[in-house]
Write a protein that holds these residues in place. Structure first.
Motif, PDB file in Angstrom:
ATOM      1  N   PHE A 136      81.491  49.793  65.042  1.00 21.20           N
ATOM      2  CA  PHE A 136      80.563  50.738  64.430  1.00 21.20           C
ATOM      3  C   PHE A 136      81.197  52.113  64.396  1.00 21.20           C
ATOM      4  O   PHE A 136      82.236  52.349  64.993  1.00 21.20           O
ATOM      5  CB  PHE A 136      79.268  50.789  65.233  1.00 21.20           C
ATOM      6  N   GLY A 137      80.514  53.038  63.735  1.00 22.59           N
ATOM      7  CA  GLY A 137      80.992  54.403  63.690  1.00 22.59           C
ATOM      8  C   GLY A 137      81.809  54.714  62.464  1.00 22.59           C
ATOM      9  O   GLY A 137      82.411  55.772  62.348  1.00 22.59           O
ATOM     10  N   THR A 138      81.846  53.803  61.506  1.00 18.13           N
ATOM     11  CA  THR A 138      82.609  54.049  60.283  1.00 18.13           C
ATOM     12  C   THR A 138      81.803  54.857  59.288  1.00 18.13           C
ATOM     13  O   THR A 138      82.322  55.284  58.273  1.00 18.13           O
ATOM     14  CB  THR A 138      83.001  52.727  59.614  1.00 18.13           C
ATOM     15  N   GLY A 139      80.516  55.043  59.574  1.00 19.19           N
ATOM     16  CA  GLY A 139      79.651  55.765  58.657  1.00 19.19           C
ATOM     17  C   GLY A 139      78.724  54.845  57.890  1.00 19.19           C
ATOM     18  O   GLY A 139      77.741  55.287  57.309  1.00 19.19           O
ATOM     19  N   HIS A 140      79.010  53.553  57.892  1.00 15.77           N
ATOM     20  CA  HIS A 140      78.174  52.627  57.141  1.00 15.77           C
ATOM     21  C   HIS A 140      76.841  52.372  57.832  1.00 15.77           C
ATOM     22  O   HIS A 140      75.848  52.066  57.177  1.00 15.77           O
ATOM     23  CB  HIS A 140      78.911  51.290  56.938  1.00 15.77           C
ATOM     24  N   HIS A 141      76.822  52.470  59.148  1.00 13.36           N
ATOM     25  CA  HIS A 141      75.572  52.194  59.838  1.00 13.36           C
ATOM     26  C   HIS A 141      74.587  53.342  59.642  1.00 13.36           C
ATOM     27  O   HIS A 141      74.971  54.503  59.569  1.00 13.36           O
ATOM     28  CB  HIS A 141      75.825  51.962  61.337  1.00 13.36           C
ATOM     29  N   GLU A 142      73.306  53.002  59.568  1.00 11.93           N
ATOM     30  CA  GLU A 142      72.268  53.991  59.299  1.00 11.93           C
ATOM     31  C   GLU A 142      72.281  55.155  60.292  1.00 11.93           C
ATOM     32  O   GLU A 142      72.085  56.306  59.917  1.00 11.93           O
ATOM     33  CB  GLU A 142      70.885  53.315  59.329  1.00 11.93           C
ATOM     34  N   THR A 143      72.486  54.844  61.566  1.00  9.12           N
ATOM     35  CA  THR A 143      72.392  55.898  62.571  1.00  9.12           C
ATOM     36  C   THR A 143      73.547  56.890  62.471  1.00  9.12           C
ATOM     37  O   THR A 143      73.367  58.083  62.724  1.00  9.12           O
ATOM     38  CB  THR A 143      72.337  55.309  63.986  1.00  9.12           C
TER      39      THR A 143
END
Length: 277
Positions: free
Chosen positions: A118-125
């Motif tokens: 996670f943390g690539t920017g694709h996740h909503e948060t």
């Protein structure tokens, strides 16, 4: 190490939620398909019962069909990169990989080496936090990034004027990737990245802003510790939890001398910004 590919047939509205649930269960990469989602996990970490438990939580709300198979070892990072697309936050932020051309229409051009996390920017948060950062003061401040992942939030903090960054994550890969992304973006400010938790941060380290995109349980446990490192009048951005958990986060913050400034939601995920009184 071989990988397990879980093939989940589900409605688009539930893709992000299931992706987050699987991410917390050690799934490393995801590919959205026309029918749902493909999720990848190392064979040694795969637990069919855990996968069944996650999908069962949503069976009253939607229909989820799951199959899985073992895959031969291959470069899944390379496969993941093939499907990586730039992320845009409003008209100011664009997060891209090195194999994408820059777009001068955006004020902030963030480079990332996309890998399986996670943390690539694709996740909503991640999107929610970056969106809030645009309206928060960063200039001249020291910023702490809790559970830094790829370090993308810290990179944005640097571009918004932060003078020093401290990031940490329990995942060794995340620490390595954060350092890599700092170098790729040619950050000129003081930076420190380590593997561990808030407990390893020196007591005398004080920050003007703290980014905490983790999850509900860690936030409820660690917000009191974050406050010890936040200067009076400093801000704390929290995310990584569902709208249904927002009241618990706000109550915890209130009990720890924090004042709510604002909140935002995106596809059932929440983000709340606080100020230390």
């Amino acid at each position: 190490m071989n990988y397990i590919e879980a093939d989940l047939k589900l409605e688009p509205d539930f893709t992000e939620i299931i992706m987050a649930e699987l991410g917390e269960a050690s799934y490393e990469s995801f590919v959205e398909t026309e029918d749902g989602l493909l999720a990848y996990i190392q064979e040694g970490d795969f637990d069919q019962q855990k996968l069944d438990d996650i999908t069962a939580k949503y069976q009253d709300l939607t229909t989820i069909a799951v199959t899985w198979k073992s895959l031969e070892k291959k470069n899944w990072n390379e496969e993941w990169e093939k499907s990586y697309e730039p992320i845009e936050v409003g008209d100011q932020i664009r997060v891209r990989a090195t194999f994408h051309e820059p777009d001068s229409a955006f004020k902030h051009d963030l480079l990332i080496q996309p890998k399986m996390s996670f943390g690539t920017g694709h996740h909503e948060t991640t999107w929610l936090v970056m969106n809030e950062q645009l309206s928060l003061p960063h200039n001249g401040l020291s910023i702490m990034d809790v559970g830094c992942g790829t370090g993308i939030l810290s990179v944005l903090a640097a571009k918004l004027g932060a003078t020093s960054l401290l990031g940490f994550d329990i995942d060794e890969w995340a620490v390595e990737n954060t350092v890599e992304n700092f170098e790729m973006n040619e950050l000129s400010l003081e930076t420190e990245v380590f593997q561990g938790t808030i407990d390893k941060v020196q007591e005398n380290k004080i920050f003007g802003g703290i980014l905490a995109n983790i999850n509900r349980n860690i936030l409820l446990s660690e917000i009191p510790k974050y406050i010890q490192h936040l200067q009076s009048g400093g801000w704390l951005v929290t995310s990584g939890f569902y709208e249904t958990d927002q009241a618990d986060i706000e109550q915890c913050a209130l009990q720890n001398s924090l004042k709510k400034l604002r909140s935002n939601t995106r596809n059932q995920w929440a983000c709340v910004v606080f100020e230390k009184i």
